[in-house]
Design an enzyme around this catalytic site. Structure first.
Site, PDB file in Angstrom:
ATOM      1  N   ASN A   9     -10.623  -3.007  -6.518  1.00  0.00           N
ATOM      2  CA  ASN A   9      -9.823  -1.992  -7.222  1.00  0.00           C
ATOM      3  C   ASN A   9     -10.401  -1.578  -8.579  1.00  0.00           C
ATOM      4  OD1 ASN A   9      -6.605  -3.130  -5.920  1.00  0.00           O
ATOM      5  ND2 ASN A   9      -7.861  -1.414  -5.237  1.00  0.00           N
ATOM      6  N   ASP A  36       0.817  -1.210   0.000  1.00  0.00           N
ATOM      7  CA  ASP A  36       0.000   0.000   0.000  1.00  0.00           C
ATOM      8  C   ASP A  36       0.856   1.268   0.000  1.00  0.00           C
ATOM      9  OD1 ASP A  36      -2.325   1.463  -0.002  1.00  0.00           O
ATOM     10  OD2 ASP A  36      -2.673   1.288   2.151  1.00  0.00           O
TER      11      ASP A  36
HETATM   12  C1  FPP Z   1      -1.907   0.156  -3.397  1.00  0.00           C
HETATM   13  O1  FPP Z   1      -1.492   1.512  -3.352  1.00  0.00           O
HETATM   14  C2  FPP Z   1      -1.348  -0.507  -4.574  1.00  0.00           C
HETATM   15  C3  FPP Z   1      -2.060  -1.032  -5.610  1.00  0.00           C
HETATM   16  C4  FPP Z   1      -3.536  -1.022  -5.658  1.00  0.00           C
HETATM   17  C5  FPP Z   1      -1.373  -1.624  -6.798  1.00  0.00           C
HETATM   18  C6  FPP Z   1      -0.160  -2.454  -6.503  1.00  0.00           C
HETATM   19  C7  FPP Z   1       0.429  -2.890  -7.783  1.00  0.00           C
HETATM   20  C8  FPP Z   1       1.745  -2.927  -8.077  1.00  0.00           C
HETATM   21  C9  FPP Z   1       2.805  -2.599  -7.080  1.00  0.00           C
HETATM   22  C10 FPP Z   1       2.197  -3.304  -9.459  1.00  0.00           C
HETATM   23  C11 FPP Z   1       1.968  -4.728  -9.845  1.00  0.00           C
HETATM   24  C12 FPP Z   1       2.741  -5.677  -8.999  1.00  0.00           C
HETATM   25  C13 FPP Z   1       3.129  -6.933  -9.345  1.00  0.00           C
HETATM   26  C14 FPP Z   1       3.931  -7.714  -8.368  1.00  0.00           C
HETATM   27  C15 FPP Z   1       2.830  -7.584 -10.631  1.00  0.00           C
HETATM   28  P1  FPP Z   1      -2.596   2.665  -3.436  1.00  0.00           P
HETATM   29  O2  FPP Z   1      -2.738   3.054  -4.865  1.00  0.00           O
HETATM   30  O3  FPP Z   1      -3.847   2.211  -2.766  1.00  0.00           O
HETATM   31  O4  FPP Z   1      -1.870   3.782  -2.615  1.00  0.00           O
HETATM   32  P2  FPP Z   1      -2.593   4.942  -1.760  1.00  0.00           P
HETATM   33  O5  FPP Z   1      -3.323   4.256  -0.659  1.00  0.00           O
HETATM   34  O6  FPP Z   1      -1.440   5.763  -1.278  1.00  0.00           O
HETATM   35  O7  FPP Z   1      -3.485   5.680  -2.710  1.00  0.00           O
END
Ligand code: FPP
Length: 229
Positions: free
Chosen positions: A62, A14
């Site tokens: 998501n 996150d």
């Molecule tokens: C959460 O941060 C992250 C995600 C919803 C996406 C995670 C995906 C990756 C790191 C790329 C793909 C990974 C692999 C291993 C194939 P957020 O966007 O909710 O952050 P925030 O809470 O600060 O808005």
């Protein structure tokens, strides 16, 4: 590092959006950086001797995000799977999947299937990509499979066979970056006795040392599984 290494670690990656926001960048830039971190942590986990690493890359919730952000994350998944084959081969890393596979776009389905097939014989760490994954969704899908296949009396052992990866032990340790104290629908069934480690550090800022700190913290926990010592 010495001591007991958790066999299965799950990570809620996150804070990508906040990382980008802090720098005046678009959210997708945070995901790009998050992918680089994921690669670093996969290597670090494999070096530590962790056997299973589940990465929560995209939840069933998501899809509510803007379509360009969703598309960007899906492309990152594709990139990861394509670009990492040599790395996987060298480190004997096997790709696994958790989530609602049928609900994914067909190009992603194909990419995931190819990676699972091409790494099936690798005997190092197994990386479970949780994509279009929701803990409640997994339980519902498991229940549907159970109901369609058998009339065996239901109990935990029977039900467990219908989960996404019944051969993988429950996570010993679940890590969440970016300081939020919630499970966000991650491995609900499997995390019944997992130890949780929450760090304020945003996911793109994670380094090998942060994983080691999480494991060191895990090593101090007294796991009783509801019993007494
Ligand atoms: C959460 O941060 C992250 C995600 C919803 C996406 C995670 C995906 C990756 C790191 C790329 C793909 C990974 C692999 C291993 C194939 P957020 O966007 O909710 O952050 P925030 O809470 O600060 O808005």
């Amino acid at each position: 590092m010495g001591g007991i290494i958790p066999a299965h670690v799950g990570i809620i990656m996150d804070g990508n959006g906040r990382w980008a926001q802090k720098r005046g960048l678009v959210r997708t830039q945070g995901h790009l950086e998050g992918l680089k971190t994921a690669k670093k942590i996969v290597k670090a986990a494999s070096d530590l001797g962790i056997k299973y690493l589940t990465l929560y890359a995209f939840s069933t919730e998501n899809w509510k995000r803007a379509s360009d952000e969703v598309g960007f994350i899906m492309d990152l998944v594709k990139q990861y799977l394509r670009a990492e084959f040599d790395f996987s081969k060298k480190n004997k890393i096997r790709t696994r999947f958790a989530g609602d596979f049928q609900g994914l776009p067909s190009d992603i389905q194909k990419e995931i299937s190819v990676s699972i097939r091409d790494t099936a014989d690798f005997e190092g760490m197994q990386v479970v990509l949780a994509i279009n994954y929701g803990g409640r969704d997994e339980i519902i899908r498991a229940f549907r499979k159970y109901a369609a296949e058998t009339t065996d009396e239901i109990n935990e052992k029977v039900f467990h066979k219908y989960l996404d990866n019944p051969d993988i032990p429950d996570p010993d340790l679940i890590i969440r970056s970016a300081g939020e104290y919630r499970t966000s629908n991650f491995l609900l069934w499997e995390s019944a006795y997992s130890e949780f480690y929450i760090s304020d550090k945003l996911w793109p800022d994670w380094e090998k040392g942060d994983l080691e700190n999480a494991v060191a913290d895990f090593q101090k926990r007294d796991r009783r599984y509801g019993g007494i010592k």
